[in-house]
Design an enzyme around this catalytic site. Structure first.
Site, short mmCIF file in Angstrom:
data_model
loop_
_atom_site.label_atom_id
_atom_site.label_comp_id
_atom_site.label_asym_id
_atom_site.label_seq_id
_atom_site.Cartn_x
_atom_site.Cartn_y
_atom_site.Cartn_z
CG HIS A 71 49.10 44.18 39.30
ND1 HIS A 71 48.06 44.05 40.20
CD2 HIS A 71 48.67 43.59 38.15
CE1 HIS A 71 47.06 43.42 39.62
NE2 HIS A 71 47.40 43.12 38.38
NE ARG A 82 43.16 46.68 37.87
CZ ARG A 82 43.39 45.63 37.08
NH1 ARG A 82 42.97 45.63 35.83
NH2 ARG A 82 44.04 44.58 37.54
CG ASP A 108 52.44 43.04 31.53
OD1 ASP A 108 51.41 42.72 30.89
OD2 ASP A 108 52.44 43.91 32.42
CD GLN A 155 49.40 39.26 37.81
OE1 GLN A 155 48.28 39.66 37.54
NE2 GLN A 155 49.78 38.02 37.59
CB CYS A 194 50.24 39.59 34.64
SG CYS A 194 50.55 40.87 33.42
NE ARG A 248 46.14 38.54 40.69
CZ ARG A 248 45.64 39.60 40.03
NH1 ARG A 248 45.72 39.66 38.71
NH2 ARG A 248 45.12 40.63 40.69
N1 CP Z 1 46.42 40.35 35.48
C1 CP Z 1 45.39 41.18 35.80
O1 CP Z 1 45.45 41.96 36.76
O2 CP Z 1 44.33 41.04 34.98
P1 CP Z 1 43.05 42.00 34.97
O3 CP Z 1 43.53 43.32 34.40
O4 CP Z 1 42.07 41.31 34.07
O5 CP Z 1 42.56 42.18 36.36
N1 NVA Z 2 51.04 46.13 32.82
C1 NVA Z 2 49.65 45.82 32.56
C2 NVA Z 2 49.17 44.80 33.53
C3 NVA Z 2 47.73 44.38 33.34
C4 NVA Z 2 47.30 43.38 34.35
C5 NVA Z 2 48.82 47.09 32.65
O1 NVA Z 2 49.05 47.88 33.57
O2 NVA Z 2 47.96 47.29 31.80
#
Ligand code: CP
Ligand code: NVA
Length: 305
Positions: free
Chosen positions: A128, A101, A221, A131, A261, A289
């Protein structure tokens, strides 16, 4: 050796394959069976941003599959202590797959270039993919099929929206986005969509009611993603009419589901009555997930045996 950096990396038949492995593993899991498909395999996890779902679901999933997961913290000095090339070349001598990440999408792309093992994107500012696969799997599970259905995206044209657009284009799902003009996909990403998923049926509107009318699922989101905290106030103003609330959901059809998400900012992009309401499937979506990522890991790593 394959990577999953964006959904452009997967062919439609490969998404189908991941979904059928997922279906098999999930049904076994629900009967109490954790099939050890990946004994002795090791997954490293590098996270530059916070995470509950991605971190824990990958780690738990790998353990179910009989492998091990290592969460690499600050002490490995990712991005600071040595060059990305040295880091990636060496780490991939020790492990079979790396989940990353990263703040910048380029970090994942560059790391993958140097790694001799598979690299999976666990979220960047631009994508993502895990997701979006879990989201599409959830719709398929609840609606029986994906092709020909319409997904309504309400809000920011962000990383999750981009991955869903690629996924929808690969699978034949129509995507209607209700997004204020400055937050829509930029020309560069639209060109990528035309190249990667020329058959994507994409409609963009500034009317959330129009967007949800034919939708099998309504998805939103946060208005300010991780890294955009300084824009939060401006975005609250810009997205004010894009809240998913009871009034907007009253324009959906019987059986339309609500997706998010997570994490959610309740009272901003979604109200409690919707996220906790009868149309919401956000917990099943989050649970998927883990199931879908088990499918991804089994597919990626089985191909290497
Ligand atoms: N939806 C998602 O990726 O959640 P986290 O940021 O908690 O991993
Ligand atoms: N769009 C959000 C998704 C989190 C899972 C972010 O990037 O923070």
């Amino acid at each position: 050796m394959r990577d999953l950096i964006t959904l452009a990396d997967l062919k439609p038949a490969e998404i189908d394959r991941v979904f059928s492995i997922t279906e098999d593993l999930k049904s076994k899991f629900l009967k109490g069976l954790r099939e050890p498909l990946l004994p002795g395999r090791v997954m490293a996890m590098l996270f530059e941003k916070q995470s509950l779902r991605t971190r824990v679901s990958f780690e738990a999933g790998m353990i179910h599959l009989g492998g091990s997961a290592m969460f690499l913290g600050d002490d490995v000095g990712f991005g600071r202590r040595e060059s990305m090339a040295d880091f990636g070349r060496v780490l991939s001598e020790f492990v079979d797959v790396i989940v990353v990440r990263a703040k910048q999408h380029e970090t994942v792309v560059t790391l993958a270039e140097y790694c001799s093992c598979s690299v999976v994107n666990g979220l960047t500012d631009r994508a993502h993919p895990c997701q979006a696969l879990a989201d599409l799997y959830t719709i398929r599970e609840l609606a029986g099929r994906l092709e020909g259905h319409t997904l309504a995206w309400i809000g920011d044209g962000n990383n999750v929206a981009r991955s869903l657009a690629l996924g929808c284009g690969k699978i034949g799902v129509r995507l209607v986005m209700a997004t204020p003009e400055p937050y829509r996909f930029n020309d560069r990403f639209l060109a990528l969509l035309r190249r990667e998923v020329p058959n994507l049926d994409l409609e963009v509107t500034d009317d959330p009611i129009e967007a949800v009318q034919d939708a099998v699922a309504v998805y939103t989101d946060v208005w300010a993603s991780m890294g955009q905290e300084s824009e939060r106030e401006a975005r609250r103003r810009d997205f004010a009419k894009y809240q998913v609330n009871r009034s907007l959901m009253s324009h959906t059809q019987q059986g339309t589901i609500f997706l998010h998400c997570l994490p959610a900012r309740r009272g901003e992009e979604v109200t409690d009555e919707v996220i906790d309401g009868p149309q919401s499937v956000v917990v099943q979506q989050a649970a998927n997930r883990m199931h879908v990522q088990k499918g991804i890991l089994a597919w990626l790593l089985a191909a290497q045996t």
